[in-house]
Design a protein around this motif. Structure first.
Motif, mmCIF file in Angstrom:
data_model
loop_
_atom_site.group_PDB
_atom_site.id
_atom_site.type_symbol
_atom_site.label_atom_id
_atom_site.label_comp_id
_atom_site.label_asym_id
_atom_site.label_seq_id
_atom_site.Cartn_x
_atom_site.Cartn_y
_atom_site.Cartn_z
ATOM 1 N N GLN A 256 -9.602 1.248 0.298
ATOM 2 C CA GLN A 256 -8.009 2.834 -0.282
ATOM 3 C C GLN A 256 -9.102 3.710 1.317
ATOM 4 N N GLN B 261 -3.143 3.575 1.946
ATOM 5 C CA GLN B 261 -4.195 2.160 1.522
ATOM 6 C C GLN B 261 -4.850 1.485 2.515
ATOM 7 N N GLY C 290 0.957 -1.177 0.330
ATOM 8 C CA GLY C 290 0.212 0.307 -0.028
ATOM 9 C C GLY C 290 0.892 1.128 -0.116
#
Length: 290
Positions: A120, A125, A26
């Protein structure tokens, strides 16, 4: 815990079938976060709270990510676990609205996002391996309901009130954000050493535990939600996710790396909020002993 038939919050967003998850690593405030880092964070004690997002992103100077989502979906009416979470969130809304009103201010309700795997957020993330977390940039609590199975089977903390404690703790971080406490933590980032900052993080997390106890106190007085064994469930959950308990399961215990507090501290501060029901009783930052 007596919850069925009570009001459910309208602030629950169901992304479990929206396809909003992403694989791989992420990005938190423009910084890469691989799955290996997430696992280390989990083992290190970052199971509850804002640390996976704010300490790696918001509080490290990263800028919030811009997030585009489709229209928010409500959970299915026949989804019992989603209904439970929605009811607990509604109860926290009722309690904190009243607490803020008595203090002369207005409570801004957070949203709660249900997701699977990854999603998200305005902090970057989020992934299920992080456990439940709060993102101050969008004022949303995020949870993959699969965590409750981990809580019960892997961490040894079963029970519906233990599950409610999880939500109440994350909402406690939202309260901290509204009170400006999170912002003050942000200002300290980079000005003090890592060890000193970890100690500040412990105080932040213990205060969120205490705020969870404040919620339970007021909810019990207003709606008599507690059943026999509920308090013990929450105390057990708080103890199971202490930094010492989590690190002890993986080997060497390193107190300087603690970010959430010991098992004894977490249980004690939750109980402090539960017994006193006062925000003032949760001033971990000026407490002589944690």
């Amino acid at each position: 815990m007596k919850w069925e038939g009570n009001r459910q919050s309208d602030n629950v967003e169901d992304r479990r079938s929206s396809g909003s998850g992403f694989g791989g690593g992420g990005m938190l405030g423009g910084r890469s976060l691989g799955i290996g880092t997430i696992v280390v964070a989990l083992v290190g004690g970052w199971i509850f709270g804002i640390n996976p997002m704010t300490i790696l992103s918001m509080l490290s100077g990263g800028s919030p990510a811009q997030v585009q989502q489709g229209p928010a979906q409500r959970p299915p009416a026949d989804d019992k676990m989603a209904g439970f979470v929605s009811t607990v969130l509604a109860d926290t809304e009722d309690v904190w609205k009243d607490v803020f009103a008595k203090g002369g201010s207005t409570y801004q309700e957070p949203s709660l996002v249900l997701f699977r795997g990854a999603t998200q957020t305005a902090c970057g993330q989020g992934q299920a391996a992080m456990g439940p977390f709060y993102c101050p940039a969008d004022q949303k609590v995020y949870i993959d309901l699969g965590f409750y199975e981990t809580l019960q089977k892997r961490l040894g903390a079963p029970g519906d009130f233990a599950q409610a404690y999880v939500i109440a703790h994350e909402v406690g971080h939202h309260v901290q954000n509204l009170l400006g406490i999170t912002g003050k933590m942000d200002q300290m980032r980079g000005r003090i050493s890592k060890v000193e900052y970890n100690a500040m993080s412990v105080k932040l997390e213990l205060q969120a535990d205490c705020f969870a106890g404040v919620w339970a106190n007021h909810a019990q007085r207003a709606r008599a939600i507690l059943e026999q064994g509920d308090v013990e469930e929450a105390m057990n959950a708080a103890a199971k996710i202490g930094d010492d308990a989590l690190q002890g399961g993986g080997g060497k215990i390193v107190p300087e790396s603690f970010t959430h507090g010991t098992s004894a501290q977490r249980a004690r501060w939750f109980n402090n909020g539960l017994q006193q029901g006062s925000v003032k009783a949760c001033d971990t930052f000026n407490a002589r002993n944690l």
